[in-house]
Structure formats: C-alpha cells, structure tokens
Design a protein around this motif. Sequence first.
Motif, mmCIF file in Angstrom:
data_model
loop_
_atom_site.group_PDB
_atom_site.id
_atom_site.type_symbol
_atom_site.label_atom_id
_atom_site.label_comp_id
_atom_site.label_asym_id
_atom_site.label_seq_id
_atom_site.Cartn_x
_atom_site.Cartn_y
_atom_site.Cartn_z
ATOM 1 N N PHE A 1 0.890 -1.327 -0.112
ATOM 2 C CA PHE A 1 -0.015 -0.046 0.003
ATOM 3 C C PHE A 1 0.960 1.247 -0.130
ATOM 4 O O PHE A 1 1.944 1.374 0.808
ATOM 5 C CB PHE A 1 -0.938 0.036 1.208
ATOM 6 N N ILE A 2 0.770 2.042 -0.879
ATOM 7 C CA ILE A 2 1.503 3.401 -1.283
ATOM 8 C C ILE A 2 0.518 4.471 -0.759
ATOM 9 O O ILE A 2 -0.406 4.846 -1.596
ATOM 10 C CB ILE A 2 2.100 3.501 -2.485
ATOM 11 N N ASP A 3 0.483 5.152 0.291
ATOM 12 C CA ASP A 3 -0.261 6.321 0.735
ATOM 13 C C ASP A 3 -0.064 7.553 0.000
ATOM 14 O O ASP A 3 1.029 7.862 0.355
ATOM 15 C CB ASP A 3 -0.412 6.351 2.440
ATOM 16 N N HIS A 4 -0.946 8.276 -0.493
ATOM 17 C CA HIS A 4 -0.574 9.555 -1.433
ATOM 18 C C HIS A 4 0.391 9.142 -2.445
ATOM 19 O O HIS A 4 -0.068 9.226 -3.709
ATOM 20 C CB HIS A 4 0.030 10.615 -0.593
ATOM 21 N N GLY A 5 1.688 8.688 -2.214
ATOM 22 C CA GLY A 5 2.524 8.193 -3.171
ATOM 23 C C GLY A 5 3.277 9.175 -4.005
ATOM 24 O O GLY A 5 4.373 8.806 -4.652
ATOM 25 N N HIS A 6 3.107 10.550 -4.156
ATOM 26 C CA HIS A 6 4.185 11.360 -5.034
ATOM 27 C C HIS A 6 5.459 11.213 -4.430
ATOM 28 O O HIS A 6 5.612 11.617 -3.234
ATOM 29 C CB HIS A 6 3.369 12.802 -4.727
ATOM 30 N N GLY A 7 6.196 11.063 -5.331
ATOM 31 C CA GLY A 7 7.806 11.182 -5.167
ATOM 32 C C GLY A 7 8.357 9.691 -4.587
ATOM 33 O O GLY A 7 9.530 9.719 -4.350
ATOM 34 N N VAL A 8 7.519 8.680 -4.792
ATOM 35 C CA VAL A 8 8.010 7.287 -4.331
ATOM 36 C C VAL A 8 8.667 6.725 -5.405
ATOM 37 O O VAL A 8 8.228 6.689 -6.610
ATOM 38 C CB VAL A 8 6.862 6.373 -3.844
#
Length: 228
Positions: free
Chosen positions: A80-87
């Motif tokens: 699970f990647i929460d929000h995710g921007h910049g991952v």
Amino acid sequence: MGFIKYVKEEINIIRDRDPAIKSNMEVFLYPSFKAIMWYRVAHKLYVKKHYFLARLISQKTARKTGIEIHPGAKIGKGLFIDHGHGVVIGETAVLGENVTLYQGVTLGGTGKEKGKRHPTLGDNVMVSAGAKILGSFTVGSNSKIGSGSVVVSEVPPNSTVVGVPGRVVKRDGVKLPQNDLNQTDLPNPNLMDINHLQRENEELRNILTQFMKHVERAERKEKKNEDI
C-alpha cells in the motif's frame, strides 16, 4: 476473473489502511492502485525480457501517478502506497508482504553497487513520509522507518529506525501489529542525545561544586592555622 480478484484485494487493503476512503469505488481514483496494477503488468513483461515495453508502461505510470516503480522490482502481496507522490522503487528492490510506503519514500541505491543494488524489505514494514533507504541490505520484518530518515545499513526485525543517518532506537522483540501505522510517536535520537548531554552536564556541575567547596574549606583551614 484475476482482475476482479485483484481489485477486491486492493479495496480491502486500502480500506484497512486509509481511513480517508469512504466507498469501494474510490479505490479506482487512488494513485497507489493504478501504480501497483500497472507495475504487475510491467513486471510480467520484464520477466519475459520485453524490457522496452515494461519500461514504457512504468514510465507512463510514473508520469500519471508520481509513483515510479521499476518493472524489475519484486513486490509481494499487500503493498500500500499512501498518497504516493515522489515514491521511487529501484530495479533490484525486493518487498515482502503487507509493506506500507508513504509519500516521498525512496528505495534506491548508493551508486556504488553492481548487481543487487537496492534494499530488501521484509513483511509488514512501514516506511514513513520522506524516508530514504539506500543500498543492498535488508530491513527486517515488522520494522518501522521514521519520517525523513536516511537508512544506509542493515535493520534487524522488529525495529524502529529514525534519524540521519538512520539508527535503531527501539528493538524490544515484540512484533509491531499490522495496523500500527503511527508515523509520529517514534523516539527522537537527537532529543535523546541532548537529554543525555544535559544529565552529564548536571553531574559535572555537581562534581565541580563539591570540589570548589572542598577547596574553600581547605583554604579557610589553612588561613586559620596561619593566624594561630
């Protein structure tokens, strides 16, 4: 049938770990869902050595979601990647089951390794916002990485790591529960060091005070003897 099963699993994962979701349909709006779905497709192509197509899919997905997952990475169930921007997840990264990543997380290399260049995360690992894990080592299962930490060395299982560079500040042998996604109530190693220095400083002050009192008593005694 496989797609329907995948969607149901993603709905359960997102609803379990993100209190903001209000309906099952919202899962289709989540960058995490889109990024992981297309990663699965790209990874299959990558394994079959269709490298250009795999990278084409991953790069298009990165532009649309802000989440860059190299198709060569190996990712278990329940990510699970929460929000995710910049991952960013590098090519040789390996993620176990039920891993949770927040925005701005990098699972990268140091630029020095060859072959296995990126980290391996065990099961139930949580990496908080802005944390960087750099290098080909393992973060043990049931561990937490604090926000903004930079981890460059092995992390034992059941550990809490914070700071720059990251260091283990909690390892009590008790597994962290799956739903424990608290990013804020983690130990602060800098504050711990400051408190330690304050205690040492207070001890030195006490020793110096006692020493000065001893010197003063000795001087008074010596003066008294001279007067006699």
